[in-house]
Design a protein around this motif. Structure first.
Motif, mmCIF file in Angstrom:
data_model
loop_
_atom_site.group_PDB
_atom_site.id
_atom_site.type_symbol
_atom_site.label_atom_id
_atom_site.label_comp_id
_atom_site.label_asym_id
_atom_site.label_seq_id
_atom_site.Cartn_x
_atom_site.Cartn_y
_atom_site.Cartn_z
ATOM 1 N N VAL A 4 66.274 -59.795 12.259
ATOM 2 C CA VAL A 4 65.186 -58.831 12.290
ATOM 3 C C VAL A 4 66.005 -57.756 11.445
ATOM 4 N N TYR A 5 65.526 -57.266 10.134
ATOM 5 C CA TYR A 5 66.347 -56.241 9.254
ATOM 6 C C TYR A 5 65.275 -55.239 9.165
ATOM 7 N N GLU A 6 65.433 -53.826 9.679
ATOM 8 C CA GLU A 6 64.923 -52.530 9.395
ATOM 9 C C GLU A 6 64.997 -52.105 8.186
ATOM 10 N N CYS A 7 64.228 -52.047 7.500
ATOM 11 C CA CYS A 7 64.121 -51.330 6.178
ATOM 12 C C CYS A 7 64.552 -49.894 6.127
ATOM 13 N N PRO A 8 65.495 -49.249 5.421
ATOM 14 C CA PRO A 8 65.510 -47.812 5.276
ATOM 15 C C PRO A 8 64.367 -47.086 4.841
ATOM 16 N N GLU A 9 63.928 -46.249 5.415
ATOM 17 C CA GLU A 9 62.767 -45.238 5.243
ATOM 18 C C GLU A 9 62.729 -44.743 3.679
ATOM 19 N N ASP A 10 63.579 -44.525 3.328
ATOM 20 C CA ASP A 10 63.787 -44.178 1.839
ATOM 21 C C ASP A 10 63.772 -45.051 0.562
ATOM 22 N N GLY A 11 63.951 -46.166 1.119
ATOM 23 C CA GLY A 11 63.755 -47.348 -0.043
ATOM 24 C C GLY A 11 65.092 -47.761 -0.552
ATOM 25 N N PRO A 18 69.504 -65.976 -2.527
ATOM 26 C CA PRO A 18 68.018 -66.095 -1.749
ATOM 27 C C PRO A 18 67.970 -66.808 -0.526
ATOM 28 N N LEU A 19 67.297 -65.846 0.456
ATOM 29 C CA LEU A 19 67.278 -66.228 1.731
ATOM 30 C C LEU A 19 65.751 -65.619 2.213
ATOM 31 N N GLU A 20 64.644 -66.450 1.901
ATOM 32 C CA GLU A 20 63.407 -66.192 2.150
ATOM 33 C C GLU A 20 63.299 -65.314 3.337
ATOM 34 N N VAL A 21 62.597 -64.262 3.330
ATOM 35 C CA VAL A 21 62.132 -63.328 4.471
ATOM 36 C C VAL A 21 60.828 -63.169 4.593
ATOM 37 N N CYS A 22 60.211 -62.808 5.785
ATOM 38 C CA CYS A 22 58.919 -62.469 6.107
ATOM 39 C C CYS A 22 58.984 -60.889 5.939
ATOM 40 N N GLY A 23 58.299 -60.245 4.991
ATOM 41 C CA GLY A 23 58.313 -58.999 4.893
ATOM 42 C C GLY A 23 57.066 -58.463 5.687
ATOM 43 N N ILE A 24 57.107 -57.172 6.563
ATOM 44 C CA ILE A 24 56.307 -56.863 7.421
ATOM 45 C C ILE A 24 55.836 -55.407 7.165
ATOM 46 N N LYS A 25 54.636 -55.107 6.807
ATOM 47 C CA LYS A 25 54.248 -53.400 6.925
ATOM 48 C C LYS A 25 52.953 -53.221 7.522
ATOM 49 N N THR A 26 53.007 -52.206 8.442
ATOM 50 C CA THR A 26 51.889 -52.128 9.056
ATOM 51 C C THR A 26 50.946 -51.046 8.375
ATOM 52 N N VAL A 27 49.508 -51.548 8.426
ATOM 53 C CA VAL A 27 48.382 -50.732 7.599
ATOM 54 C C VAL A 27 47.215 -50.650 8.464
ATOM 55 N N ASN A 28 46.940 -49.612 8.960
ATOM 56 C CA ASN A 28 45.918 -49.061 9.718
ATOM 57 C C ASN A 28 45.840 -50.045 10.909
ATOM 58 N N GLY A 29 47.188 -50.310 11.541
ATOM 59 C CA GLY A 29 47.278 -50.702 12.761
ATOM 60 C C GLY A 29 47.299 -52.251 12.644
ATOM 61 N N GLU A 30 46.924 -52.773 11.408
ATOM 62 C CA GLU A 30 47.309 -54.347 11.351
ATOM 63 C C GLU A 30 48.616 -54.571 10.554
ATOM 64 N N GLN A 31 49.193 -55.814 10.848
ATOM 65 C CA GLN A 31 50.568 -56.101 10.117
ATOM 66 C C GLN A 31 50.095 -56.941 8.941
ATOM 67 N N ILE A 32 50.732 -56.429 7.956
ATOM 68 C CA ILE A 32 50.446 -57.137 6.670
ATOM 69 C C ILE A 32 51.659 -58.031 6.317
ATOM 70 N N LYS A 33 51.794 -59.044 6.017
ATOM 71 C CA LYS A 33 52.815 -60.110 6.086
ATOM 72 C C LYS A 33 53.140 -60.760 4.620
ATOM 73 N N GLU A 34 54.138 -60.596 3.879
ATOM 74 C CA GLU A 34 54.405 -61.228 2.801
ATOM 75 C C GLU A 34 55.829 -61.864 2.750
ATOM 76 N N THR A 65 61.827 -56.883 8.116
ATOM 77 C CA THR A 65 61.767 -58.392 7.638
ATOM 78 C C THR A 65 62.299 -59.178 8.804
ATOM 79 N N ILE A 66 61.611 -60.455 8.715
ATOM 80 C CA ILE A 66 62.013 -61.258 9.650
ATOM 81 C C ILE A 66 62.509 -62.641 9.061
ATOM 82 N N GLU A 67 63.468 -63.210 9.415
ATOM 83 C CA GLU A 67 64.317 -64.262 8.824
ATOM 84 C C GLU A 67 63.088 -65.308 8.678
ATOM 85 N N ARG A 68 63.196 -66.095 7.452
ATOM 86 C CA ARG A 68 62.072 -67.191 7.032
ATOM 87 C C ARG A 68 60.971 -66.716 6.645
#
Length: 152
Positions: free
Chosen positions: A19-26, A35-51, A68-71
């Motif tokens: 699990v990799y926490e992204c820096p807040e400043d980008g 390439p090491l595919e990851v699932c990127g997660i962002k919370t919008v209005n209490g819901e997790q958006i995954k890509e 991000t989460i591995e895979r």
């Protein structure tokens, strides 16, 4: 007692899901061109958006995701609610009862099935080592069997 022994055994044979926490400043300091595919997660209005992204560097750049989460995202149940890195830092949970099925990370080699445990709420399941995400309600054996086959 057997369940506690099983959990202790699982913790010994498991390796942590990355699990990799992204820096807040980008700004991303640990970039790799591999390439090491990851699932990127962002919370919008209490819901997790995954890509799914090619790697954590791409996902975290310009603040696209929070962590991000591995895979690939498709490797997980659609209804999975992942723990944020800050969730894992919580030391104390309340006694509120909101049943969750707490899924162990995919690197855990289960000795018996299912590869998940029932928890009284998300916070209490987060306290168990190597639990990566939850789904609503108590664990269902048919869902767990589907997950086991999907990961093989």
């Amino acid at each position: 007692m057997k369940r506690l022994l099983l959990i202790a055994t699982l913790a010994l044979v498991a390796s942590c899901q990355l699990v990799y926490e992204c820096p807040e400043d980008g700004k991303v300091f640990k970039c790799s061109s591999e390439p090491l595919e990851v699932c990127g997660i962002k919370t919008v209005n209490g819901e997790q958006i995954k890509e799914t992204f090619a790697n954590s560097c791409q996902a975290c750049s310009a603040g696209k995701v929070e962590f991000t989460i591995e895979r690939k995202c498709e490797d997980y149940l659609e209804e999975a609610q992942f723990y944020t890195p800050s969730d894992k830092k919580i030391q104390e949970c309340d006694d509120q009862i909101e049943p969750k099925c707490a899924w162990f990370d995919q690197d855990v080699k289960c000795l018996v099935y299912p590869c998940a445990i029932n928890a009284k709420n998300k916070c209490s399941s987060c306290q168990v080592k190597n639990v990566l995400y939850t789904t609503e309600g108590k664990c269902s054996k048919s869902i767990q069997f589907h997950q086991m086959i999907k990961n093989e």
